[in-house]
Scaffold this motif. Structure first.
Motif, PDB file in Angstrom:
ATOM      1  N   THR A 170       3.129  16.248  -5.193  1.00 14.49           N
ATOM      2  CA  THR A 170       4.109  15.320  -4.639  1.00 14.49           C
ATOM      3  C   THR A 170       4.664  15.821  -3.310  1.00 14.49           C
ATOM      4  O   THR A 170       4.813  15.062  -2.354  1.00 14.49           O
ATOM      5  N   SER A 171       4.941  17.129  -3.254  1.00 16.24           N
ATOM      6  CA  SER A 171       5.591  17.695  -2.067  1.00 16.24           C
ATOM      7  C   SER A 171       4.737  17.544  -0.814  1.00 16.24           C
ATOM      8  O   SER A 171       5.257  17.233   0.258  1.00 16.24           O
ATOM      9  N   VAL A 172       3.424  17.764  -0.936  1.00 12.75           N
ATOM     10  CA  VAL A 172       2.589  17.714   0.270  1.00 12.75           C
ATOM     11  C   VAL A 172       2.567  16.309   0.868  1.00 12.75           C
ATOM     12  O   VAL A 172       2.442  16.148   2.092  1.00 12.75           O
ATOM     13  N   VAL A 173       2.709  15.290   0.019  1.00 18.34           N
ATOM     14  CA  VAL A 173       2.746  13.921   0.532  1.00 18.34           C
ATOM     15  C   VAL A 173       4.006  13.708   1.369  1.00 18.34           C
ATOM     16  O   VAL A 173       3.948  13.175   2.487  1.00 18.34           O
ATOM     17  N   VAL A 205      -4.951  18.988   0.010  1.00 16.59           N
ATOM     18  CA  VAL A 205      -5.230  18.703   1.425  1.00 16.59           C
ATOM     19  C   VAL A 205      -5.334  17.194   1.665  1.00 16.59           C
ATOM     20  O   VAL A 205      -4.727  16.649   2.592  1.00 16.59           O
ATOM     21  N   LEU A 206      -6.089  16.524   0.814  1.00 16.30           N
ATOM     22  CA  LEU A 206      -6.315  15.088   1.021  1.00 16.30           C
ATOM     23  C   LEU A 206      -5.051  14.268   0.787  1.00 16.30           C
ATOM     24  O   LEU A 206      -4.775  13.313   1.517  1.00 16.30           O
ATOM     25  N   ARG A 207      -4.234  14.640  -0.209  1.00 18.52           N
ATOM     26  CA  ARG A 207      -2.984  13.902  -0.426  1.00 18.52           C
ATOM     27  C   ARG A 207      -1.998  14.165   0.707  1.00 18.52           C
ATOM     28  O   ARG A 207      -1.217  13.290   1.086  1.00 18.52           O
ATOM     29  N   GLY A 208      -2.030  15.363   1.264  1.00 16.49           N
ATOM     30  CA  GLY A 208      -1.200  15.633   2.437  1.00 16.49           C
ATOM     31  C   GLY A 208      -1.615  14.777   3.617  1.00 16.49           C
ATOM     32  O   GLY A 208      -0.760  14.268   4.368  1.00 16.49           O
ATOM     33  N   LEU A 209      -2.926  14.581   3.794  1.00 14.86           N
ATOM     34  CA  LEU A 209      -3.418  13.721   4.880  1.00 14.86           C
ATOM     35  C   LEU A 209      -3.058  12.256   4.620  1.00 14.86           C
ATOM     36  O   LEU A 209      -2.779  11.505   5.566  1.00 14.86           O
ATOM     37  N   GLY A 257       0.821  -1.212   0.000  1.00 15.93           N
ATOM     38  CA  GLY A 257       0.000   0.000   0.000  1.00 15.93           C
ATOM     39  C   GLY A 257       0.850   1.255   0.000  1.00 15.93           C
ATOM     40  O   GLY A 257       0.554   2.230  -0.716  1.00 15.93           O
ATOM     41  N   ASP A 258       1.916   1.265   0.795  1.00 16.37           N
ATOM     42  CA  ASP A 258       2.832   2.408   0.847  1.00 16.37           C
ATOM     43  C   ASP A 258       3.469   2.649  -0.520  1.00 16.37           C
ATOM     44  O   ASP A 258       3.514   3.780  -1.023  1.00 16.37           O
ATOM     45  N   ALA A 259       3.980   1.582  -1.143  1.00 20.19           N
ATOM     46  CA  ALA A 259       4.646   1.713  -2.440  1.00 20.19           C
ATOM     47  C   ALA A 259       3.688   2.214  -3.514  1.00 20.19           C
ATOM     48  O   ALA A 259       4.052   3.044  -4.367  1.00 20.19           O
ATOM     49  N   MET A 260       2.445   1.735  -3.492  1.00 21.01           N
ATOM     50  CA  MET A 260       1.471   2.160  -4.500  1.00 21.01           C
ATOM     51  C   MET A 260       1.126   3.632  -4.346  1.00 21.01           C
ATOM     52  O   MET A 260       0.967   4.354  -5.345  1.00 21.01           O
ATOM     53  N   GLU A 261       1.013   4.099  -3.104  1.00 26.50           N
ATOM     54  CA  GLU A 261       0.720   5.513  -2.886  1.00 26.50           C
ATOM     55  C   GLU A 261       1.884   6.398  -3.314  1.00 26.50           C
ATOM     56  O   GLU A 261       1.686   7.542  -3.723  1.00 26.50           O
ATOM     57  N   MET A 262       3.110   5.876  -3.221  1.00 27.26           N
ATOM     58  CA  MET A 262       4.280   6.624  -3.677  1.00 27.26           C
ATOM     59  C   MET A 262       4.384   6.611  -5.207  1.00 27.26           C
ATOM     60  O   MET A 262       4.650   7.623  -5.839  1.00 27.26           O
ATOM     61  N   MET A 263       4.172   5.451  -5.784  1.00 29.36           N
ATOM     62  CA  MET A 263       4.329   5.307  -7.230  1.00 29.36           C
ATOM     63  C   MET A 263       3.252   6.066  -7.991  1.00 29.36           C
ATOM     64  O   MET A 263       3.484   6.527  -9.124  1.00 29.36           O
ATOM     65  N   ILE A 264       2.100   6.227  -7.380  1.00 28.46           N
ATOM     66  CA  ILE A 264       1.002   6.903  -8.074  1.00 28.46           C
ATOM     67  C   ILE A 264       1.319   8.371  -8.328  1.00 28.46           C
ATOM     68  O   ILE A 264       0.747   9.005  -9.222  1.00 28.46           O
ATOM     69  N   LEU A 265       2.269   8.924  -7.549  1.00 32.31           N
ATOM     70  CA  LEU A 265       2.620  10.336  -7.707  1.00 32.31           C
ATOM     71  C   LEU A 265       3.228  10.610  -9.076  1.00 32.31           C
ATOM     72  O   LEU A 265       3.010  11.670  -9.667  1.00 32.31           O
ATOM     73  N   SER A 266       4.011   9.652  -9.588  1.00 29.21           N
ATOM     74  CA  SER A 266       4.640   9.846 -10.898  1.00 29.21           C
ATOM     75  C   SER A 266       3.635   9.692 -12.031  1.00 29.21           C
ATOM     76  O   SER A 266       3.915  10.079 -13.169  1.00 29.21           O
TER      77      SER A 266
END
Length: 536
Positions: free
Chosen positions: A117-120, A169-173, A87-96
């Motif tokens: 990307t930055s807010v995450v 806001v939501l991606r930062g959360l 789940g962590d990797a997918m949330e990171m990879m989705i940014l690209s």
């Protein structure tokens, strides 16, 4: 029997009080003091009183885990904690993938795309130490479960975001939630026997690579037809599965012992032994209660200060280099010709809103780049158990620098792809070694906090690297590559000068545990020397 128990209690207090220890080690004729010393010196898993013929077998959590070994239970917890990594990797990879899509669909300028990307990373950097403190104070299971529920909730809400501001806001959360994902390694490591720990943590780290690959495949299937909202929603599936089965996840017996819940720890270990088809050690478990847990100042005691500072830099350099090579891949491939970015700086596009949707060919190239993490993981999987954790980390940093060097020259598209592939393989392998090493260095009382603060330093590196890999690259390619080479070489040196090699070393329950072992060795050597002198 009551007197014997009282003597054992006095022994434990002496162990924690250096002043009392010095008094006890003096030339005293008090019989009870001599008995207490003998009880400490001979406590290699059993405690006894000098001059007493009655003994009781005891064991520690380490003894129990070694007796139970690696079996069915560990395979189950590997899969469950691995889901949090996916789940962590997918949330990171989705940014690209999300950035280029919204750049075109919402006509966003470049800085607004970068902010997604930055807010995450900002959320992750702020929350990582907090989740570590929560895990040290209230339990590893509690911290990991809450952060996964948090990430799942806001990840799903992100799919329904109406405007850009709400998306930020939501991606930062979401970033705040997945800042606690490294605590899955903390929890998992505390269920493993010594011999299996290095390989098992490296294998669970493979779930990250699996998650990254799965996200690219999902995007290749979803994006052309259903769009980015469906991709955001479906990317939360691994976290949803974790939350559905987290009731099965037990609390760490090491944490339970440290919080005075010995009976609960024994019940957990008994359950593991039953699932693995093994027997528990005979006797009574030794429990050392520690009320002061998760304190940041404990990371800077003389015992751990140098390790903390060096690991902060190593985590920073890992993330700086890892995300840097990912961004450099895209930038160099978009040069338009084989030597465009390696000979001169890129020219800014004439229109800042100019955009290009990702094609199937782009997703396939992204997939090949992501697959580079698997060979790196296999190489380090062998090295970490044969040359040790420190040398393995140093090897990864030095090899990353070595494969960056050819990028200074005009080497052509094919050679460029090969060297970037190799560089990413080694830096991703080094990233996994540091996840093995860090939980082994710090004691149970602040292990989760150490992981949290180290993870925060990694997110700082991830925040800085876009300004180097994208902004500085447009000014000077050679300076950009020098930044990455220099940082990785320094991190390799820092890895070699770490004060502790953890290969074959048991997990420490408390910072006093290591001090006690040192005192026990000193007392034992002193007593042996005195005995030899008397014989002569």
């Amino acid at each position: 029997m009551d007197d014997w128990r009282k003597s054992t209690k006095i022994t434990y207090k002496r162990w924690r009080n250096p002043e009392l220890s010095r008094e006890t080690n003096g030339h005293s004729n008090d019989t009870d003091s001599i008995c207490t010393i003998t009880s400490i010196v001979d406590s290699g898993g059993r405690q006894s009183t000098y001059g007493s013929t009655k003994t009781e077998e005891t064991y520690t959590v380490d003894d129990a885990l070694e007796a139970i070994g690696f079996g069915k239970f560990q395979w189950k917890i590997s899969l469950l904690t691995g889901l949090s990594w996916i789940g962590d990797a997918m949330e990171m990879m989705i940014l690209s993938i999300l950035g280029p899509q919204l750049h075109c669909e919402w006509m966003l300028p470049g800085y607004q795309v970068a902010l997604i990307t930055s807010v995450v990373f900002v959320g992750m950097g702020i929350s990582s130490p907090v989740w570590g403190n929560v895990s040290d104070r209230y339990g590893r299971k509690v911290g990991l479960t809450i952060c996964m529920c948090w990430s799942l909730y806001y990840g799903l809400l992100s799919a329904f975001t109406p405007v850009y501001s709400w998306l930020l806001v939501l991606r930062g959360l979401v970033g705040i939630g997945i800042g606690g994902a490294p605590q899955s390694v903390t929890l998992y490591s505390e269920f493993l026997p010594v011999k299996a720990r290095g390989i098992c943590i490296m294998l669970i780290a493979a779930f990250w690579a699996i998650g990254a690959v799965f996200e690219v495949l999902l995007a290749l299937w979803i994006m052309p037809t259903l769009g980015w909202r469906w991709l955001l929603g479906l990317s939360t599936i691994p976290m949803a599965i974790f939350v559905s089965f987290c009731f099965w996840l037990p609390e760490s017996p090491r944490f339970d012992v440290l919080t005075g819940k010995r009976e609960k720890a024994v019940a957990t270990l008994t359950r593991i032994a039953k699932e693995n088809g093994k027997a528990m050690p005979p006797g009574k478990m030794i429990a050392y209660k520690q009320n002061e847990r998760g304190r940041i100042k404990d990371l800077f005691t003389p015992q751990y200060c140098s390790s903390t500072l060096l690991l902060w830099f190593i985590w920073f350099a890992n993330a700086f280099s890892y995300y840097g090579i990912v961004l450099l891949t895209t930038e160099m491939f978009q040069a338009g010709d084989d030597c465009g970015t390696t000979q001169e700086a890129k020219i800014e596009p004439s229109c800042r809103l100019e955009c290009k949707y990702l094609t199937s060919s782009d997703y396939k190239d992204l997939l090949w780049t992501t697959l580079s993490e698997f060979p790196g993981l296999l190489v380090i999987l062998v090295a970490v158990e044969y040359i040790g954790r420190k040398k393995s980390m140093a090897l990864c940093f030095f090899m990353f620098s070595l494969f960056i060097l050819p990028l200074y020259a005009c080497i052509g598209r094919t050679a460029l792809t090969i060297f970037i592939f190799l560089a990413r393989a080694f830096i991703s392998g080094g990233y996994q070694v540091v996840f093995v090493y860090t939980p082994e260095v710090f004691p149970t009382e602040n292990r989760a906090l150490a992981m949290g603060t180290c993870s925060a330093m990694a997110k700082l590196g991830a925040l800085i690297t876009p300004f180097v890999a994208q902004v500085m690259l447009r000014t000077s390619v050679n300076l950009t590559l020098t930044m990455y080479c220099g940082c990785s070489v320094l991190a390799g040196v820092a890895s070699l000068i770490l004060p502790i090699e953890t290969l074959g070393r048991g997990l420490q329950e408390s910072r006093f545990h290591q001090e006690d072992e040192g005192q026990t060795t000193t007392n034992s050597s002193s007593n042996d020397a005195t005995h030899s002198a008397e014989q002569q």
